[in-house]
Design an enzyme around this catalytic site. Structure first.
Site, PDB file in Angstrom:
ATOM      1  CG  ASP A 114     -38.536  -4.170  10.926  1.00 31.96           C
ATOM      2  OD1 ASP A 114     -38.236  -4.501   9.769  1.00 31.96           O
ATOM      3  OD2 ASP A 114     -38.378  -3.014  11.373  1.00 31.96           O
TER       4      ASP A 114
ATOM      5  NE  ARG B 204     -34.954  -6.211   6.355  1.00 33.53           N
ATOM      6  CZ  ARG B 204     -35.788  -5.395   7.029  1.00 33.53           C
ATOM      7  NH1 ARG B 204     -35.978  -5.546   8.328  1.00 33.53           N
ATOM      8  NH2 ARG B 204     -36.433  -4.450   6.395  1.00 33.53           N
TER       9      ARG B 204
HETATM   10  C1  FAD Z   1     -31.598  -3.577   6.622  1.00 37.54           C
HETATM   11  C2  FAD Z   1     -31.512  -4.185   7.982  1.00 37.54           C
HETATM   12  C3  FAD Z   1     -32.664  -4.554   8.639  1.00 37.54           C
HETATM   13  C4  FAD Z   1     -32.614  -5.147   9.898  1.00 37.54           C
HETATM   14  N1  FAD Z   1     -33.754  -5.596  10.491  1.00 37.54           N
HETATM   15  C5  FAD Z   1     -33.680  -6.246  11.678  1.00 37.54           C
HETATM   16  C6  FAD Z   1     -34.835  -6.823  12.281  1.00 37.54           C
HETATM   17  O1  FAD Z   1     -35.954  -6.748  11.773  1.00 37.54           O
HETATM   18  N2  FAD Z   1     -34.678  -7.463  13.469  1.00 37.54           N
HETATM   19  C7  FAD Z   1     -33.443  -7.593  14.073  1.00 37.54           C
HETATM   20  O2  FAD Z   1     -33.355  -8.217  15.130  1.00 37.54           O
HETATM   21  N3  FAD Z   1     -32.347  -7.030  13.520  1.00 37.54           N
HETATM   22  C8  FAD Z   1     -32.435  -6.369  12.357  1.00 37.54           C
HETATM   23  N4  FAD Z   1     -31.300  -5.833  11.810  1.00 37.54           N
HETATM   24  C9  FAD Z   1     -30.057  -5.730  12.614  1.00 37.54           C
HETATM   25  C10 FAD Z   1     -29.186  -6.968  12.495  1.00 37.54           C
HETATM   26  O3  FAD Z   1     -29.821  -8.058  13.113  1.00 37.54           O
HETATM   27  C11 FAD Z   1     -27.813  -6.742  13.163  1.00 37.54           C
HETATM   28  O4  FAD Z   1     -27.995  -6.457  14.514  1.00 37.54           O
HETATM   29  C12 FAD Z   1     -27.001  -5.631  12.558  1.00 37.54           C
HETATM   30  O5  FAD Z   1     -27.131  -5.584  11.151  1.00 37.54           O
HETATM   31  C13 FAD Z   1     -25.506  -5.829  12.906  1.00 37.54           C
HETATM   32  O6  FAD Z   1     -24.989  -6.997  12.296  1.00 37.54           O
HETATM   33  P1  FAD Z   1     -24.092  -6.918  10.971  1.00 37.54           P
HETATM   34  O7  FAD Z   1     -24.081  -8.257  10.327  1.00 37.54           O
HETATM   35  O8  FAD Z   1     -24.608  -5.820  10.126  1.00 37.54           O
HETATM   36  O9  FAD Z   1     -22.640  -6.524  11.403  1.00 37.54           O
HETATM   37  P2  FAD Z   1     -21.961  -6.531  12.865  1.00 37.54           P
HETATM   38  O10 FAD Z   1     -22.107  -7.880  13.462  1.00 37.54           O
HETATM   39  O11 FAD Z   1     -22.408  -5.335  13.642  1.00 37.54           O
HETATM   40  O12 FAD Z   1     -20.472  -6.282  12.474  1.00 37.54           O
HETATM   41  C14 FAD Z   1     -19.635  -7.324  11.957  1.00 37.54           C
HETATM   42  C15 FAD Z   1     -18.442  -6.729  11.265  1.00 37.54           C
HETATM   43  O13 FAD Z   1     -18.887  -6.021  10.092  1.00 37.54           O
HETATM   44  C16 FAD Z   1     -18.096  -4.874   9.889  1.00 37.54           C
HETATM   45  N5  FAD Z   1     -18.919  -3.651   9.992  1.00 37.54           N
HETATM   46  C17 FAD Z   1     -20.084  -3.504  10.654  1.00 37.54           C
HETATM   47  N6  FAD Z   1     -20.554  -2.254  10.524  1.00 37.54           N
HETATM   48  C18 FAD Z   1     -19.645  -1.593   9.780  1.00 37.54           C
HETATM   49  C19 FAD Z   1     -19.548  -0.264   9.301  1.00 37.54           C
HETATM   50  N7  FAD Z   1     -20.483   0.650   9.544  1.00 37.54           N
HETATM   51  N8  FAD Z   1     -18.473   0.061   8.554  1.00 37.54           N
HETATM   52  C20 FAD Z   1     -17.501  -0.842   8.282  1.00 37.54           C
HETATM   53  N9  FAD Z   1     -17.544  -2.120   8.719  1.00 37.54           N
HETATM   54  C21 FAD Z   1     -18.591  -2.482   9.452  1.00 37.54           C
HETATM   55  C22 FAD Z   1     -17.020  -4.893  10.959  1.00 37.54           C
HETATM   56  O14 FAD Z   1     -15.911  -5.598  10.473  1.00 37.54           O
HETATM   57  C23 FAD Z   1     -17.678  -5.697  12.069  1.00 37.54           C
HETATM   58  O15 FAD Z   1     -16.776  -6.282  12.950  1.00 37.54           O
HETATM   59  C24 FAD Z   1     -31.337  -5.290  10.526  1.00 37.54           C
HETATM   60  C25 FAD Z   1     -30.177  -4.929   9.863  1.00 37.54           C
HETATM   61  C26 FAD Z   1     -30.239  -4.398   8.614  1.00 37.54           C
HETATM   62  C27 FAD Z   1     -28.964  -4.047   7.902  1.00 37.54           C
END
Ligand code: FAD
Length: 283
Positions: A109, A160
């Protein structure tokens, strides 16, 4: 004060590997793969780092024995990155020896920006020895990712791609969501073109739809990449994507140290707070 685990149940599969197995098996039943993550951050002493290494090794062996579809995700600060880089690398290599022996996969990660340089350095060293058994994470919001992505693509790294979860200053990271989304798309294109199997980690409908459209236009089949989401978020979307023939993996955290992870999920999305508050009033 120790908060009750019931609060975190939405986002954390259990306080132990054993408690998490049924959740992993359920996801596998729906055609969804998993990556298991032992919760915890920033270990400051060798005794705890050694214990964590042994826990990770037990986890790899446990997954192997249970025959569930799961890789693992780890944090280098839990393997002693804050103590000594060589010690941390030795721990990582001991873990990867087991992964290689069992034919398994370990994802490193990405943590806050103070660790990006050393994490990528240790990843490159590990990749040179363990190849397809190790992968890393890239955060689209970091300015430096423009330079890191082509370098990782060049070595065919297993990446990733996510937006980035930590609070970073303007000189280090993009701040506007629209700019982060555009950067994500730019890096996704490079990974899709140059690496065998990129992992697209996002819950963002705009990005999910764009990835589907872009890969379709480019003739990139659904077996060439994978969507990744976090446990407790958009399960219906995960199932729908899997039903459409896409590969999907859910990041399943477990462990007793769930508070920082749980707090990050609450900060990310106000709907998550309502969900947790509502569960507090359910039996
Ligand atoms: C599998 C995985 C591994 C990760 N590993 C790391 C890592 O190693 N290091 C790190 O810094 N970060 C990690 N992250 C976190 C990542 O960097 C983001 O902080 C996190 O995923 C939020 O960004 P997003 O693009 O998912 O959506 P967001 O920016 O949170 O949301 C954008 C839009 O997506 C939609 N949305 C979001 N969540 C939902 C929901 N539950 N239901 C419906 N609509 C929704 C909404 O329209 C929202 O406005 C990881 C995320 C994932 C999924």
């Amino acid at each position: 004060m120790k908060l009750p685990f019931a609060l975190a149940r939405r986002f954390v599969a259990g306080e132990s590997f054993e408690q998490s197995i049924p959740k992993v098996a359920d996801l596998n039943e729906s055609g969804i793969k998993v990556t298991l993550d032992l919760l915890g951050e920033n270990v400051k002493d060798r005794k705890t780092a050694d214990e964590t290494l042994h826990h990770y090794i037990d986890l790899l062996n446990g997954i192997h024995e249970q025959d569930i579809q799961s890789s693992i995700s780890i944090k280098l600060t839990m393997l002693g990155l804050d103590i000594d880089h060589t010690y941390c690398r030795d721990n990582l290599f001991s873990l990867l020896d087991v992964a290689k022996k069992n034919d398994q996969f370990v994802r490193i990660d990405m943590e806050g920006s103070d660790y990006t340089e050393v994490t990528l350095k240790l990843f490159r060293e590990a990749h040179a020895v363990y190849g397809r058994h190790v992968g890393v994470v890239i955060q689209a919001y970091l300015h430096r990712t423009k330079k890191d992505i082509p370098e990782l693509a060049e070595i065919g790294a297993d990446v990733r791609l996510c937006k980035g979860a930590y609070s970073e200053p303007e000189r280090v990271a993009l701040q506007k969501m629209s700019a982060i989304r555009e950067a994500y798309k730019e890096y996704a294109k490079i990974l899709l073109e140059k690496t065998p199997y990129p992992r697209m980690a996002t819950h963002d409908s705009l990005l999910i739809d764009w990835i589907k459209e872009y890969t379709n236009e480019q003739g990139i089949g659904p077996a060439r990449f994978e969507f990744q989401m976090l446990y407790g978020m958009r399960l219906d979307t995960c199932k729908q994507l899997a039903g459409e023939g896409y590969y999907v993996r859910v990041y399943v955290p477990y462990g007793t140290m769930w508070l920082p992870y749980f707090t990050r999920r609450l900060k990310e999305r106000k709907e998550n707070i309502w969900f947790v508050l509502s569960t507090m009033f359910k039996k």
